[in-house]
Design a protein around this motif. Structure first.
Motif, PDB file in Angstrom:
ATOM      1  N   GLU A  48       0.917  -1.307  -0.030  1.00  0.00           N
ATOM      2  CA  GLU A  48       0.107  -0.126   0.167  1.00  0.00           C
ATOM      3  C   GLU A  48       0.793   1.134   0.077  1.00  0.00           C
ATOM      4  O   GLU A  48       0.619   2.289  -0.744  1.00  0.00           O
ATOM      5  N   ARG A  51       2.104   1.908  -3.497  1.00  0.00           N
ATOM      6  CA  ARG A  51       1.015   2.222  -4.352  1.00  0.00           C
ATOM      7  C   ARG A  51       0.899   3.859  -4.141  1.00  0.00           C
ATOM      8  O   ARG A  51       0.807   4.375  -5.203  1.00  0.00           O
ATOM      9  N   LEU A  52       0.956   4.202  -2.886  1.00  0.00           N
ATOM     10  CA  LEU A  52       0.560   5.502  -2.625  1.00  0.00           C
ATOM     11  C   LEU A  52       1.969   6.406  -2.969  1.00  0.00           C
ATOM     12  O   LEU A  52       1.461   7.407  -3.627  1.00  0.00           O
ATOM     13  N   GLU A  54       3.806   5.939  -5.789  1.00  0.00           N
ATOM     14  CA  GLU A  54       3.740   5.848  -6.889  1.00  0.00           C
ATOM     15  C   GLU A  54       2.840   6.863  -7.398  1.00  0.00           C
ATOM     16  O   GLU A  54       2.571   7.688  -8.311  1.00  0.00           O
ATOM     17  N   GLU A  55       1.506   6.856  -6.658  1.00  0.00           N
ATOM     18  CA  GLU A  55       0.327   7.756  -6.908  1.00  0.00           C
ATOM     19  C   GLU A  55       0.787   9.091  -6.688  1.00  0.00           C
ATOM     20  O   GLU A  55       0.396  10.177  -7.327  1.00  0.00           O
ATOM     21  N   VAL A  56       1.473   9.688  -5.652  1.00  0.00           N
ATOM     22  CA  VAL A  56       1.994  10.839  -5.418  1.00  0.00           C
ATOM     23  C   VAL A  56       3.017  11.243  -6.468  1.00  0.00           C
ATOM     24  O   VAL A  56       2.987  12.598  -6.689  1.00  0.00           O
ATOM     25  N   ARG A  57       3.974  10.316  -6.827  1.00  0.00           N
ATOM     26  CA  ARG A  57       4.698  10.536  -7.897  1.00  0.00           C
ATOM     27  C   ARG A  57       4.092  11.085  -9.203  1.00  0.00           C
ATOM     28  O   ARG A  57       4.331  12.060  -9.965  1.00  0.00           O
ATOM     29  N   THR A  58       2.968  10.344  -9.641  1.00  0.00           N
ATOM     30  CA  THR A  58       2.412  10.851 -10.798  1.00  0.00           C
ATOM     31  C   THR A  58       1.718  12.169 -10.549  1.00  0.00           C
ATOM     32  O   THR A  58       1.597  12.747 -11.631  1.00  0.00           O
ATOM     33  N   LEU A  59       0.740  12.437  -9.402  1.00  0.00           N
ATOM     34  CA  LEU A  59       0.313  13.617  -9.200  1.00  0.00           C
ATOM     35  C   LEU A  59       1.120  14.824  -8.924  1.00  0.00           C
ATOM     36  O   LEU A  59       1.070  15.809  -9.716  1.00  0.00           O
ATOM     37  N   ARG A  90      -3.674   9.594 -18.004  1.00  0.00           N
ATOM     38  CA  ARG A  90      -4.665   9.232 -17.165  1.00  0.00           C
ATOM     39  C   ARG A  90      -5.084   7.921 -17.421  1.00  0.00           C
ATOM     40  O   ARG A  90      -5.436   7.057 -16.531  1.00  0.00           O
TER      41      ARG A  90
END
Length: 91
Positions: A48, A51-52, A54-59, A90
């Motif tokens: 988890e 995953r978070l 990676e999401e922060v990097r993408t944002l 996206r």
């Protein structure tokens, strides 16, 4: 029931509840402020966290693109291309 018996009953109930929660609940502990936290970090928590991250990097990448689009003085066609890049990334 007198006040002494009531105090003993409350202490007994809290103690039994804490024991049951410790047996069934697993690794959730409380800090001195009463906030709960997990005492151990198992594989699901690590997955988890990845995953978070990676999401922060993408944002952050998307925010950087939006900042660049807003601050640049390019034509409308460049703006349309940048927005389409964001939409493609996206999906």
């Amino acid at each position: 029931m007198g006040p002494f018996e009531m105090v003993v009953g409350i202490v007994l109930i809290v103690t039994v509840g804490s024991i049951i929660r410790a047996k069934m609940g697993g690794g959730v502990r409380r800090d001195r402020h009463g906030s709960g936290y997990r005492a151990h970090n198992d594989g699901a928590d690590a997955a988890e966290a990845r995953r978070l991250q990676e999401e922060v990097r993408t944002l952050k990448e998307r925010i950087a693109v939006l900042e660049r689009v807003i601050t640049d003085n390019h034509s409308v066609s460049n703006l349309d291309r940048e927005i389409e890049k964001l939409r493609d990334g996206r999906n």
